[in-house]
Write a protein that holds these residues in place. Structure first.
Motif, PDB file in Angstrom:
ATOM      1  N   ASP A  44      -9.802   3.057   6.733  1.00 29.97           N
ATOM      2  CA  ASP A  44      -8.680   2.415   6.903  1.00 29.97           C
ATOM      3  C   ASP A  44      -8.533   0.830   6.380  1.00 29.97           C
ATOM      4  O   ASP A  44      -8.573  -0.028   6.800  1.00 29.97           O
ATOM      5  N   ILE A  45      -8.055   1.405   4.661  1.00 24.41           N
ATOM      6  CA  ILE A  45      -7.767   0.000   3.909  1.00 24.41           C
ATOM      7  C   ILE A  45      -6.873  -1.020   4.999  1.00 24.41           C
ATOM      8  O   ILE A  45      -7.656  -2.104   5.076  1.00 24.41           O
ATOM      9  N   LEU A  46      -5.523  -0.821   5.092  1.00 20.86           N
ATOM     10  CA  LEU A  46      -4.834  -1.485   5.658  1.00 20.86           C
ATOM     11  C   LEU A  46      -5.558  -1.862   7.499  1.00 20.86           C
ATOM     12  O   LEU A  46      -5.550  -2.967   7.532  1.00 20.86           O
ATOM     13  N   MET A 103       0.571  -1.059   0.410  1.00 13.92           N
ATOM     14  CA  MET A 103      -0.255   0.409   0.273  1.00 13.92           C
ATOM     15  C   MET A 103       1.128   0.788   0.261  1.00 13.92           C
ATOM     16  O   MET A 103       1.248   1.549   1.062  1.00 13.92           O
ATOM     17  N   LYS A 131      -2.219  -2.062  12.379  1.00 12.41           N
ATOM     18  CA  LYS A 131      -2.303  -2.544  10.957  1.00 12.41           C
ATOM     19  C   LYS A 131      -2.507  -3.923  11.391  1.00 12.41           C
ATOM     20  O   LYS A 131      -2.849  -4.812  10.222  1.00 12.41           O
ATOM     21  N   GLY A 181       2.750  -2.086   4.661  1.00 11.65           N
ATOM     22  CA  GLY A 181       2.348  -0.602   4.229  1.00 11.65           C
ATOM     23  C   GLY A 181       3.015   0.699   4.027  1.00 11.65           C
ATOM     24  O   GLY A 181       4.719   0.169   4.311  1.00 11.65           O
ATOM     25  N   PHE A 182       3.088   1.730   3.759  1.00 16.19           N
ATOM     26  CA  PHE A 182       4.445   2.684   3.684  1.00 16.19           C
ATOM     27  C   PHE A 182       3.731   3.798   4.781  1.00 16.19           C
ATOM     28  O   PHE A 182       1.920   3.647   5.368  1.00 16.19           O
ATOM     29  N   SER A 183       4.504   4.808   5.319  1.00 18.32           N
ATOM     30  CA  SER A 183       3.918   5.796   6.445  1.00 18.32           C
ATOM     31  C   SER A 183       4.889   6.921   6.529  1.00 18.32           C
ATOM     32  O   SER A 183       6.480   7.052   5.915  1.00 18.32           O
ATOM     33  N   MET A 184       4.320   8.400   6.170  1.00 20.63           N
ATOM     34  CA  MET A 184       5.227   9.140   6.126  1.00 20.63           C
ATOM     35  C   MET A 184       5.000  10.253   7.386  1.00 20.63           C
ATOM     36  O   MET A 184       3.814  10.180   7.773  1.00 20.63           O
ATOM     37  N   GLU A 185       6.358  10.818   8.076  1.00 21.46           N
ATOM     38  CA  GLU A 185       5.942  10.789   8.826  1.00 21.46           C
ATOM     39  C   GLU A 185       7.088  12.174   9.263  1.00 21.46           C
ATOM     40  O   GLU A 185       7.932  12.623   8.046  1.00 21.46           O
ATOM     41  N   VAL A 217      -4.214   7.384   0.940  1.00 20.76           N
ATOM     42  CA  VAL A 217      -5.318   7.392   1.281  1.00 20.76           C
ATOM     43  C   VAL A 217      -5.733   8.988   1.828  1.00 20.76           C
ATOM     44  O   VAL A 217      -4.919   9.039   3.359  1.00 20.76           O
ATOM     45  N   ALA A 218      -6.679   8.973   1.777  1.00 21.24           N
ATOM     46  CA  ALA A 218      -6.634  10.602   2.606  1.00 21.24           C
ATOM     47  C   ALA A 218      -7.432  10.037   3.133  1.00 21.24           C
ATOM     48  O   ALA A 218      -8.463   8.810   3.638  1.00 21.24           O
ATOM     49  N   ASP A 219      -7.213  10.262   4.424  1.00 19.57           N
ATOM     50  CA  ASP A 219      -8.089  10.306   6.065  1.00 19.57           C
ATOM     51  C   ASP A 219      -9.600  10.534   6.021  1.00 19.57           C
ATOM     52  O   ASP A 219     -10.418  10.144   6.842  1.00 19.57           O
TER      53      ASP A 219
HETATM   54  N1  CTP Z   1      -4.079   3.798   4.831  1.00 20.05           N
HETATM   55  C1  CTP Z   1      -5.200   2.839   4.743  1.00 20.05           C
HETATM   56  N2  CTP Z   1      -5.696   3.226   4.310  1.00 20.05           N
HETATM   57  C2  CTP Z   1      -6.156   4.677   4.828  1.00 20.05           C
HETATM   58  C3  CTP Z   1      -5.839   5.683   5.663  1.00 20.05           C
HETATM   59  C4  CTP Z   1      -4.301   5.259   5.207  1.00 20.05           C
HETATM   60  O1  CTP Z   1      -4.908   1.649   4.131  1.00 20.05           O
HETATM   61  N3  CTP Z   1      -7.242   5.396   4.716  1.00 20.05           N
HETATM   62  C5  CTP Z   1      -2.482   3.135   4.297  1.00 20.05           C
HETATM   63  C6  CTP Z   1      -1.605   3.986   3.663  1.00 20.05           C
HETATM   64  O2  CTP Z   1      -1.675   3.459   2.764  1.00 20.05           O
HETATM   65  C7  CTP Z   1      -0.164   3.486   4.676  1.00 20.05           C
HETATM   66  C8  CTP Z   1      -1.065   2.818   6.129  1.00 20.05           C
HETATM   67  O3  CTP Z   1      -2.258   2.863   5.406  1.00 20.05           O
HETATM   68  O4  CTP Z   1       0.621   2.003   4.022  1.00 20.05           O
HETATM   69  C9  CTP Z   1      -0.506   4.184   6.820  1.00 20.05           C
HETATM   70  O5  CTP Z   1      -0.663   4.905   6.492  1.00 20.05           O
HETATM   71  P1  CTP Z   1      -0.121   6.558   6.889  1.00 20.05           P
HETATM   72  O6  CTP Z   1      -0.912   7.791   6.501  1.00 20.05           O
HETATM   73  O7  CTP Z   1       0.912   6.670   7.337  1.00 20.05           O
HETATM   74  O8  CTP Z   1      -0.834   6.087   8.278  1.00 20.05           O
HETATM   75  P2  CTP Z   1      -2.527   6.538   8.775  1.00 20.05           P
HETATM   76  O9  CTP Z   1      -2.813   5.063   9.872  1.00 20.05           O
HETATM   77  O10 CTP Z   1      -2.835   7.268   8.048  1.00 20.05           O
HETATM   78  O11 CTP Z   1      -2.040   7.763  10.639  1.00 20.05           O
HETATM   79  P3  CTP Z   1      -1.549   9.385  10.385  1.00 20.05           P
HETATM   80  O12 CTP Z   1      -1.754   9.750   8.856  1.00 20.05           O
HETATM   81  O13 CTP Z   1      -2.643   9.734  11.953  1.00 20.05           O
HETATM   82  O14 CTP Z   1       0.243   9.305  10.781  1.00 20.05           O
END
Ligand code: CTP
Ligand code: CA
Length: 222
Positions: A130-132, A97, A165, A146-150, A101-103
């Motif tokens: 939240d797909i994952l 992943m 997850k 998964g990917f994580s951007m911080e 993905v927009a939260d």
């Molecule tokens: N992801 C997902 N579905 C969502 C949001 C995120 O599957 N609605 C997946 C992203 O594709 C990614 C991973 O979850 O591989 C982590 O995404 P990230 O935005 O870093 O984490 P969040 O759990 O959304 O936490 P936050 O944005 O609050 O840091």
């Protein structure tokens, strides 16, 4: 030549990659999105296909050309990406992943263009699926990456996502490092697994893709 010389070490593996941003509509002319260009996810799909995997590339709106020798699945919203991933999940061996993905999405989509008015404007939002986070706890044979951007506390925040997850690996990006993040052709990532963390040097996204696939292959055959 690069492709021909590549060993087909992923032959027989069904890999789904998500890439790019999602767009969450507000009205017929406006949407919420983010800066993702899809480059990292497309590089992963390309590298996996060149190494012989059966690749499905599920992607939001990008300016990139489709990747040859992959099944191309275009989507727009987080909800559509959720449906595209879950409907293929049983027939997926590895899910990566990389999509941003927009939260949140506007809680209501107006049928007509919203006209400007005097006074404050605020937009009620609701969470997207939240797909994952939904499929992680239900996985059977699948390897989930998964990917994580911080922008801070990269390893701590990303390790928390691994556990929460139920993932097998998180590729963590620090947006504040030069040469990493949106739009550029290079990346600096840290691979986080239940066994620990490994920081990779600055590399092209193509090389990062191969390093991620190497690690997945190694961990699956353990
Ligand atoms: N992801 C997902 N579905 C969502 C949001 C995120 O599957 N609605 C997946 C992203 O594709 C990614 C991973 O979850 O591989 C982590 O995404 P990230 O935005 O870093 O984490 P969040 O759990 O959304 O936490 P936050 O944005 O609050 O840091
Ligand atoms: Ca998020």
């Amino acid at each position: 030549l690069h492709a021909i010389a590549r060993p087909k070490d992923l032959a027989g593996l069904r890999i789904a990659v998500t890439a790019g941003p999602t767009q969450e509509p507000l009205d017929p002319v406006r949407y919420l999105t983010n800066h993702s260009t899809g480059k990292m996810g497309y590089a992963l799909a390309r590298a996996a296909a060149m190494r012989g995997a059966d690749v499905t590339l599920i992607h939001g709106e990008t300016a990139l050309q489709p990747v040859k020798f992959t099944t191309d699945v275009p989507v727009t919203t987080a909800q559509q990406m959720y449906e595209a991933v879950t409907s293929r999940f049983e027939a997926t061996d590895v899910l990566i992943m990389a999509a941003a993905v927009a939260d949140y999405r506007p809680a209501a989509v107006a049928n007509d263009k919203i006209k400007k008015k005097d006074g404050d404007m605020s937009i009620p939002l609701e969470r997207t699926p939240d797909i994952l986070g939904t499929i992680g706890p239900k996985k059977t044979h699948q390897f989930l990456c998964g990917f994580s951007m911080e922008t801070r506390d990269l390893v701590e925040n990303s390790s928390a996502k691994l556990t929460k997850k139920n993932l097998d690996m998180v590729v963590a990006n620090n947006l504040k490092v030069a040469g990493a993040g949106f739009g550029v052709d290079t990346n600096v990532v840290t691979l986080i697994t239940p066994d620990g963390t490994r920081e990779l040097p600055l590399m092209s996204k193509a090389d990062v893709a191969d390093a991620i696939l190497d690690e997945i292959l190694k961990r699956r055959s353990q």
